[in-house]
Write a protein that holds these residues in place. Structure first.
Motif, short mmCIF file in Angstrom:
data_model
loop_
_atom_site.label_atom_id
_atom_site.label_comp_id
_atom_site.label_asym_id
_atom_site.label_seq_id
_atom_site.Cartn_x
_atom_site.Cartn_y
_atom_site.Cartn_z
N THR A 63 43.70 49.87 41.85
CA THR A 63 44.74 49.25 42.68
C THR A 63 44.07 48.45 43.79
N ALA A 64 44.76 47.43 44.21
CA ALA A 64 44.24 46.58 45.28
C ALA A 64 44.55 47.19 46.64
N ILE A 71 41.88 36.36 43.57
CA ILE A 71 41.15 35.15 43.16
C ILE A 71 42.02 34.31 42.24
N GLY A 72 42.69 34.96 41.29
CA GLY A 72 43.54 34.25 40.34
C GLY A 72 44.04 35.18 39.27
N GLU A 73 44.71 34.58 38.28
CA GLU A 73 45.25 35.36 37.17
C GLU A 73 44.15 35.77 36.21
N GLY A 79 50.22 39.38 33.66
CA GLY A 79 50.69 40.15 34.82
C GLY A 79 49.58 40.79 35.62
N GLN A 80 48.33 40.55 35.25
CA GLN A 80 47.18 41.10 35.96
C GLN A 80 46.46 39.97 36.70
N ARG A 93 40.17 43.94 38.09
CA ARG A 93 41.48 43.50 37.62
C ARG A 93 42.51 44.55 37.98
N ALA A 94 43.62 44.09 38.51
CA ALA A 94 44.73 44.98 38.87
C ALA A 94 46.03 44.18 38.77
#
Length: 102
Positions: A63-64, A71-73, A79-80, A93-94
């Motif tokens: 989790t962030a 940064i981006g998709e 959805g991540q 990745r989250a």
């Protein structure tokens, strides 16, 4: 016709001597199977290498946090998003935040 090639003073290196040197280095490096990473037993079939048993389970969901920056998709996960951990260059990745426009 005579050849104008310059002769070297040493003998040419033979494949047998190279192989002997490599085997000697392998033996001197302590490749006996004790204290080696578990991959040595799996890859090279060494007996006595450490064994890492397979464990069943799942990695915790990343989790962030408040210091992390989007940064981006993620290219391969809908959805991540890709984040960079605050204060480091660690990327993970989250789930994208709600306010992030997909």
């Amino acid at each position: 016709m005579t050849s104008m090639k310059r002769q070297s003073g040493g003998r040419p290196c033979r494949p047998f001597s190279i192989a002997t040197a490599m085997v000697g280095l392998l033996l001197l490096s302590g490749c006996g199977g004790t204290g080696l990473p578990p991959a040595f037993g799996a890859v090279f079939g060494l007996e006595g290498a450490d064994v890492a048993p397979y464990r069943v389970g799942r990695l915790p969901e990343t989790t962030a946090g408040p210091d992390d920056r989007v940064i981006g998709e993620a290219a391969n996960a809908t959805g991540q998003c890709i984040y960079v951990r605050g204060g480091t260059n660690l990327r993970f990745r989250a789930a994208c935040p709600d306010e992030y426009g997909l």
